[in-house]
Scaffold this motif. Structure first.
Motif, PDB file in Angstrom:
ATOM      1  N   VAL A  14      76.648  84.500  67.010  1.00  0.00           N
ATOM      2  CA  VAL A  14      75.421  85.315  67.072  1.00  0.00           C
ATOM      3  C   VAL A  14      74.285  84.542  66.410  1.00  0.00           C
ATOM      4  O   VAL A  14      74.512  83.727  65.513  1.00  0.00           O
ATOM      5  N   ASP A  15      73.067  84.798  66.870  1.00  0.00           N
ATOM      6  CA  ASP A  15      71.894  84.230  66.211  1.00  0.00           C
ATOM      7  C   ASP A  15      71.783  84.820  64.805  1.00  0.00           C
ATOM      8  O   ASP A  15      71.894  86.034  64.625  1.00  0.00           O
ATOM      9  N   PHE A  16      71.564  83.948  63.842  1.00  0.00           N
ATOM     10  CA  PHE A  16      71.310  84.408  62.471  1.00  0.00           C
ATOM     11  C   PHE A  16      70.565  83.310  61.747  1.00  0.00           C
ATOM     12  O   PHE A  16      71.158  82.347  61.266  1.00  0.00           O
ATOM     13  N   ASP A  17      69.249  83.419  61.711  1.00  0.00           N
ATOM     14  CA  ASP A  17      68.414  82.426  61.050  1.00  0.00           C
ATOM     15  C   ASP A  17      67.412  83.164  60.162  1.00  0.00           C
ATOM     16  O   ASP A  17      66.274  83.412  60.559  1.00  0.00           O
ATOM     17  N   PRO A  18      67.841  83.542  58.958  1.00  0.00           N
ATOM     18  CA  PRO A  18      66.964  84.351  58.105  1.00  0.00           C
ATOM     19  C   PRO A  18      65.672  83.661  57.720  1.00  0.00           C
ATOM     20  O   PRO A  18      64.635  84.313  57.592  1.00  0.00           O
ATOM     21  N   LYS A  19      65.688  82.346  57.546  1.00  0.00           N
ATOM     22  CA  LYS A  19      64.458  81.666  57.152  1.00  0.00           C
ATOM     23  C   LYS A  19      63.437  81.694  58.285  1.00  0.00           C
ATOM     24  O   LYS A  19      62.237  81.887  58.042  1.00  0.00           O
ATOM     25  N   GLU A  20      63.883  81.512  59.510  1.00  0.00           N
ATOM     26  CA  GLU A  20      62.981  81.623  60.649  1.00  0.00           C
ATOM     27  C   GLU A  20      62.432  83.039  60.771  1.00  0.00           C
ATOM     28  O   GLU A  20      61.253  83.246  61.074  1.00  0.00           O
ATOM     29  N   TYR A  21      63.292  84.016  60.537  1.00  0.00           N
ATOM     30  CA  TYR A  21      62.877  85.416  60.565  1.00  0.00           C
ATOM     31  C   TYR A  21      61.777  85.686  59.536  1.00  0.00           C
ATOM     32  O   TYR A  21      60.775  86.359  59.826  1.00  0.00           O
ATOM     33  N   LEU A  22      61.928  85.137  58.333  1.00  0.00           N
ATOM     34  CA  LEU A  22      60.927  85.347  57.284  1.00  0.00           C
ATOM     35  C   LEU A  22      59.624  84.627  57.601  1.00  0.00           C
ATOM     36  O   LEU A  22      58.537  85.130  57.277  1.00  0.00           O
ATOM     37  N   VAL A  23      59.704  83.468  58.245  1.00  0.00           N
ATOM     38  CA  VAL A  23      58.489  82.766  58.679  1.00  0.00           C
ATOM     39  C   VAL A  23      57.711  83.644  59.657  1.00  0.00           C
ATOM     40  O   VAL A  23      56.491  83.822  59.538  1.00  0.00           O
ATOM     41  N   ASP A  24      58.418  84.207  60.632  1.00  0.00           N
ATOM     42  CA  ASP A  24      57.764  85.075  61.618  1.00  0.00           C
ATOM     43  C   ASP A  24      57.175  86.318  60.962  1.00  0.00           C
ATOM     44  O   ASP A  24      56.142  86.837  61.391  1.00  0.00           O
ATOM     45  N   ILE A  85      67.991  90.663  63.931  1.00  0.00           N
ATOM     46  CA  ILE A  85      68.072  89.233  64.249  1.00  0.00           C
ATOM     47  C   ILE A  85      69.481  88.815  64.653  1.00  0.00           C
ATOM     48  O   ILE A  85      69.684  87.687  65.106  1.00  0.00           O
ATOM     49  N   LEU A  86      70.455  89.710  64.514  1.00  0.00           N
ATOM     50  CA  LEU A  86      71.842  89.405  64.894  1.00  0.00           C
ATOM     51  C   LEU A  86      72.013  89.607  66.397  1.00  0.00           C
ATOM     52  O   LEU A  86      72.575  90.597  66.860  1.00  0.00           O
ATOM     53  N   ASP A 118      81.773  95.370  61.288  1.00  0.00           N
ATOM     54  CA  ASP A 118      82.058  96.533  62.142  1.00  0.00           C
ATOM     55  C   ASP A 118      81.082  96.597  63.309  1.00  0.00           C
ATOM     56  O   ASP A 118      81.475  96.869  64.452  1.00  0.00           O
ATOM     57  N   LEU A 119      79.812  96.335  63.039  1.00  0.00           N
ATOM     58  CA  LEU A 119      78.794  96.360  64.090  1.00  0.00           C
ATOM     59  C   LEU A 119      79.091  95.326  65.173  1.00  0.00           C
ATOM     60  O   LEU A 119      79.098  95.646  66.372  1.00  0.00           O
ATOM     61  N   LEU A 120      79.344  94.091  64.754  1.00  0.00           N
ATOM     62  CA  LEU A 120      79.562  93.023  65.732  1.00  0.00           C
ATOM     63  C   LEU A 120      80.852  93.218  66.513  1.00  0.00           C
ATOM     64  O   LEU A 120      80.892  92.980  67.732  1.00  0.00           O
ATOM     65  N   MET A 121      81.901  93.664  65.842  1.00  0.00           N
ATOM     66  CA  MET A 121      83.175  93.835  66.536  1.00  0.00           C
ATOM     67  C   MET A 121      83.093  94.966  67.548  1.00  0.00           C
ATOM     68  O   MET A 121      83.698  94.900  68.630  1.00  0.00           O
ATOM     69  N   GLU A 122      82.346  95.995  67.234  1.00  0.00           N
ATOM     70  CA  GLU A 122      82.209  97.130  68.155  1.00  0.00           C
ATOM     71  C   GLU A 122      81.234  96.814  69.280  1.00  0.00           C
ATOM     72  O   GLU A 122      81.479  97.135  70.443  1.00  0.00           O
TER      73      GLU A 122
END
Length: 204
Positions: A14-24, A85-86, A118-122
């Protein structure tokens, strides 16, 4: 000959780039770094991954520290919003399915809190993997070698028969020390497929 392919979740499946998210979100380098250290880079985030603290407890601690630093508004916004962002990587899911069709066993090994697991598995991963180990379940985070050993022990795997794919070099290096072959996920699925091919892993 490799029999097992092991995948990380964030930054791989899954996409997970917290630093890019904070830049945006903030467009201000100082604010981005401060909020990162108060959230994604905090000790509470590591405790969440290890299943040693609840989401509520972690958020309360992060917010208390944010108030001390005058960033309560920004941190509250991130805590309320960050899960969007996930985003699942559909081509990675297709790759896992292809590997299974070629007879490989596929597993996950991820630093991940219980609610996100739980979120991703479901939502995205139901029935996709043959098994796996999450940090929140064993209370150990990568790159601690014990979490890799937990996966090997749980399923009776041999490290030398296993390829481990992760976006972080330190996690790859820890796996390598135990005998895994490691591939760092850097950019595209195509690059990953070519890296697997160099290991004689059939994916087409």
């Amino acid at each position: 000959m490799y029999k097992n392919i092991v995948f990380d979740f964030g930054g791989v499946m899954v996409d997970f780039d917290p630093k890019e998210y904070l830049v945006d979100r903030f467009c201000n380098a100082d604010v981005e770094e401060q909020v990162y250290q108060l959230t994604f880079g905090s000790e509470e985030w590591k405790l969440l991954d290890a299943g040693l603290i609840t989401r509520f407890e972690a958020n309360q601690r992060m917010l208390a520290r944010a108030k001390e630093q005058g960033r309560a508004f920004e941190v509250q916004g991130v805590l309320d919003d960050w899960m969007h962002i996930l985003r699942p990587r559909r081509r990675m899911q297709e790759l896992v399915q292809k590997l299974k069709s070629h007879g490989y066993c596929v597993y996950y090994l991820s630093n991940i809190p219980e609610d996100v697991l739980d979120l991703l598995m479901e939502r995205d991963m139901k029935g996709l993997f043959d098994g796996g180990v999450a940090s929140c379940e064993v209370h150990i985070n990568k790159p601690d070698p014990r979490i890799y050993q937990a996966l090997l022990d749980k399923y009776g795997l041999k490290a030398k028969e296993s390829v481990f794919i992760d976006d972080r070099l330190d996690n790859i290096q820890a796996a390598f020390q135990l005998g895994f072959t490691g591939i760092q996920m850097k950019d595209s699925v195509g690059t990953l497929v070519r890296s697997l091919a160099t290991c004689n892993v059939v994916v087409r």
